[in-house]
Each structure stands twice: as C-alpha cells, then as structure tokens.
Design a protein around this motif. Structure first.
Motif, PDB file in Angstrom:
ATOM      1  N   ALA A 106     -59.867 -16.358 -24.213  1.00 30.71           N
ATOM      2  CA  ALA A 106     -59.595 -15.933 -22.839  1.00 30.71           C
ATOM      3  C   ALA A 106     -58.100 -15.944 -22.566  1.00 30.71           C
ATOM      4  N   PHE A 107     -57.419 -17.003 -23.041  1.00 29.45           N
ATOM      5  CA  PHE A 107     -55.974 -17.083 -22.835  1.00 29.45           C
ATOM      6  C   PHE A 107     -55.249 -15.947 -23.553  1.00 29.45           C
ATOM      7  N   ALA A 108     -55.601 -15.725 -24.834  1.00 29.54           N
ATOM      8  CA  ALA A 108     -54.937 -14.675 -25.609  1.00 29.54           C
ATOM      9  C   ALA A 108     -55.121 -13.315 -24.955  1.00 29.54           C
ATOM     10  N   CYS A 109     -56.329 -13.058 -24.480  1.00 24.81           N
ATOM     11  CA  CYS A 109     -56.618 -11.778 -23.822  1.00 24.81           C
ATOM     12  C   CYS A 109     -55.854 -11.658 -22.512  1.00 24.81           C
ATOM     13  N   HIS A 110     -55.896 -12.719 -21.724  1.00 23.01           N
ATOM     14  CA  HIS A 110     -55.230 -12.686 -20.421  1.00 23.01           C
ATOM     15  C   HIS A 110     -53.720 -12.543 -20.563  1.00 23.01           C
ATOM     16  N   PHE A 111     -53.123 -13.373 -21.418  1.00 20.52           N
ATOM     17  CA  PHE A 111     -51.668 -13.353 -21.536  1.00 20.52           C
ATOM     18  C   PHE A 111     -51.179 -12.027 -22.107  1.00 20.52           C
ATOM     19  N   GLY A 112     -51.901 -11.513 -23.107  1.00 18.70           N
ATOM     20  CA  GLY A 112     -51.515 -10.219 -23.676  1.00 18.70           C
ATOM     21  C   GLY A 112     -51.573  -9.107 -22.648  1.00 18.70           C
ATOM     22  N   SER A 113     -52.588  -9.145 -21.802  1.00 16.16           N
ATOM     23  CA  SER A 113     -52.723  -8.121 -20.763  1.00 16.16           C
ATOM     24  C   SER A 113     -51.610  -8.234 -19.732  1.00 16.16           C
ATOM     25  N   VAL A 114     -51.294  -9.466 -19.340  1.00 16.25           N
ATOM     26  CA  VAL A 114     -50.227  -9.684 -18.358  1.00 16.25           C
ATOM     27  C   VAL A 114     -48.900  -9.137 -18.873  1.00 16.25           C
ATOM     28  N   VAL A 115     -48.570  -9.472 -20.115  1.00 13.69           N
ATOM     29  CA  VAL A 115     -47.309  -9.005 -20.700  1.00 13.69           C
ATOM     30  C   VAL A 115     -47.272  -7.486 -20.764  1.00 13.69           C
ATOM     31  N   ASN A 116     -48.364  -6.886 -21.163  1.00 15.09           N
ATOM     32  CA  ASN A 116     -48.411  -5.427 -21.279  1.00 15.09           C
ATOM     33  C   ASN A 116     -48.213  -4.750 -19.923  1.00 15.09           C
ATOM     34  N   VAL A 117     -48.892  -5.255 -18.909  1.00 18.94           N
ATOM     35  CA  VAL A 117     -48.758  -4.686 -17.558  1.00 18.94           C
ATOM     36  C   VAL A 117     -47.331  -4.858 -17.054  1.00 18.94           C
ATOM     37  N   MET A 118     -46.774  -6.067 -17.214  1.00 20.81           N
ATOM     38  CA  MET A 118     -45.426  -6.330 -16.732  1.00 20.81           C
ATOM     39  C   MET A 118     -44.397  -5.434 -17.426  1.00 20.81           C
ATOM     40  N   MET A 119     -44.546  -5.256 -18.729  1.00 25.62           N
ATOM     41  CA  MET A 119     -43.619  -4.410 -19.463  1.00 25.62           C
ATOM     42  C   MET A 119     -43.667  -2.978 -18.945  1.00 25.62           C
ATOM     43  N   LYS A 120     -44.865  -2.464 -18.727  1.00 29.43           N
ATOM     44  CA  LYS A 120     -45.009  -1.075 -18.284  1.00 29.43           C
ATOM     45  C   LYS A 120     -44.439  -0.864 -16.880  1.00 29.43           C
ATOM     46  N   VAL A 121     -44.623  -1.860 -16.015  1.00 28.91           N
ATOM     47  CA  VAL A 121     -44.081  -1.741 -14.656  1.00 28.91           C
ATOM     48  C   VAL A 121     -42.567  -1.881 -14.677  1.00 28.91           C
ATOM     49  N   LEU A 122     -42.060  -2.852 -15.437  1.00 29.33           N
ATOM     50  CA  LEU A 122     -40.617  -3.051 -15.512  1.00 29.33           C
ATOM     51  C   LEU A 122     -39.903  -1.835 -16.096  1.00 29.33           C
ATOM     52  N   GLN A 123     -40.535  -1.186 -17.055  1.00 29.87           N
ATOM     53  CA  GLN A 123     -39.937  -0.014 -17.680  1.00 29.87           C
ATOM     54  C   GLN A 123     -40.338   1.280 -16.968  1.00 29.87           C
TER      55      GLN A 123
END
Length: 240
Positions: free
Chosen positions: A167-184
C-alpha cells in the motif's frame, strides 16, 4: 575548593565568544541558503552561480566557498532546509482536533504537506525538471519517503486487511508521479485540487468504506476553512 575567578571569567568569556560565533556562522549560512533558494526559483539551477549567491547574500565568494565546496553541495543543503520547512507545517497545532477521527487528521496532514510543497513550486520545478544532477530529485523523494514510512507505521492499525508495504509503495509512487506532472505543468491542477484528490485517494486505498471516506473529506473541508480563517485573523500583541 576555591575557584580562581580570573580563570573562571576567561573560560566564561571564551564560551560566550564561541556561542556568539556559532550563531553568527549559522546566520550567515541561512542567508546564503535563502539567497540560493530565491535565485534558483527565479533563474533556474543551471543559470545560478556561486557568485550570484554571494552577491545576493551580501557576502564574498570566499565566504560562500567556506560553507559550501561547490554548487551541488549548496543545493543539497537548500533542499534539506526546504524539505524540513515543508514537513514542519504547524497549522495542525492551531486546531482543536479531539473531536475528529485519526483518518480525518491524517487526510488534513497529507493535504497540508502537499500544498506546502507547492508554495515552493518554482524551486521544486527547477530542481526536479531542470537539474542535470539526479541526486537532487532523489534527495527530495528519499526525504519524504522516510517521513511517510514513519507515518504509515503510526497509522498501521488503520490498514487492517491491507498489505501495508504494498500500500505504501503504491501510494508513494502515485503521489510522486502526480506531483511531478503538476510541477512540470503536464497536469493543470491547483495545489488545493491535488491535495484533496490525493487525500481521498489514500483513504480509499486503505480500504475504508465509501461513507467513512466521505465523512473524512467533509471533515477535511471544515478543517481547511478553520485554518484559512486562522491565517487571515489579525495578530494581536500581548499589550493590547
């Protein structure tokens, strides 16, 4: 036992000078870190030089190199400072949270961390998207990953029936991916939209019932309004 007053006085003065110098060193370093953050936010990592930092901090280039051996080392310290600043978000301390369940408080904490990161959006974008040194991105991710692991352990009793590590691996990976896409700017979303979406997504991923998630999100909206109200409230001095 008698104490030689002259020796005692000299030792005390030496200690005071040492403490004074330590604070002075710390203050100078903070000034340089702040200057580097502002310059990188405005001009990007590549365009920012050590000389620029010295000029903006009001010091000499020699002083900058006294504290940082090179630009990458300096940026690493800027990243550490900002990560700690974001994680130290203290709005929770302003609220009476006794009436709220843990999952509502956790959702609020997630929301606050995400929106706090977006306050440093220009710096984060410059580091994550524009730097050639991959250690910068890894440094940010590793910091928040370690903090998130601690929080997952704290709330482990709410992960019944769920493989917590997956659950942690899935959640954290998703958070990073979303944040990267919004920041860029690959996703056009506001920090508030991202914070609320990720808070809801995490609650759902934990296996909570839909009505429980809805109540937590309603609590989140209420708590956000309280925080916004407290931020707008005028600060009164103790003499008034």
């Amino acid at each position: 036992m008698q104490v030689n007053s002259k020796i005692y006085r000299n030792r005390t003065m030496a200690y005071r000078r040492s403490a004074f110098m330590e604070e002075r060193v710390s203050r100078r370093k903070r000034q340089m870190i702040k200057a580097a953050e502002e310059l990188i936010s405005e001009n990007g990592y590549k365009a920012t030089t050590m000389q620029d930092v010295a000029r903006k901090a009001g010091t000499s280039i020699g002083n900058v190199y006294f504290y940082f051996s090179n630009k990458d080392e300096m940026v690493m310290e800027v990243i550490d400072h900002l990560c700690e600043e974001i994680w130290a978000e203290d709005d929770l301390e302003k609220l009476d949270l006794e009436a709220y369940p843990h999952y509502s408080i956790e959702a609020l904490d997630d929301y606050l961390k995400i929106t706090a990161l977006f306050k440093k959006k220009h710096f984060a974008r410059a580091i994550l998207g524009g730097a050639t040194y991959p250690g910068f991105r890894d440094r940010i991710i590793r910091f928040f990953e370690e903090k998130a692991v601690d929080r997952y352990s704290k709330y482990s009793d709410f992960y019944k029936g769920v493989d917590r590590e997956l659950a942690f691996a899935c959640h954290f990976g998703s958070v990073v991916n979303v944040m990267m896409k919004v920041l860029q700017e690959e996703l056009d979303r506001s920090p508030q939209e991202v914070g609320k979406f990720l808070a809801r997504w995490k609650l759902q991923a934990r296996g909570l019932q839909a009505d429980v998630v809805d109540r937590a999100m309603n609590d989140l909206e209420t708590l956000i309004l309280q925080i916004e109200s407290s931020r707008k409230a005028p600060v009164t001095s103790s003499s008034e």
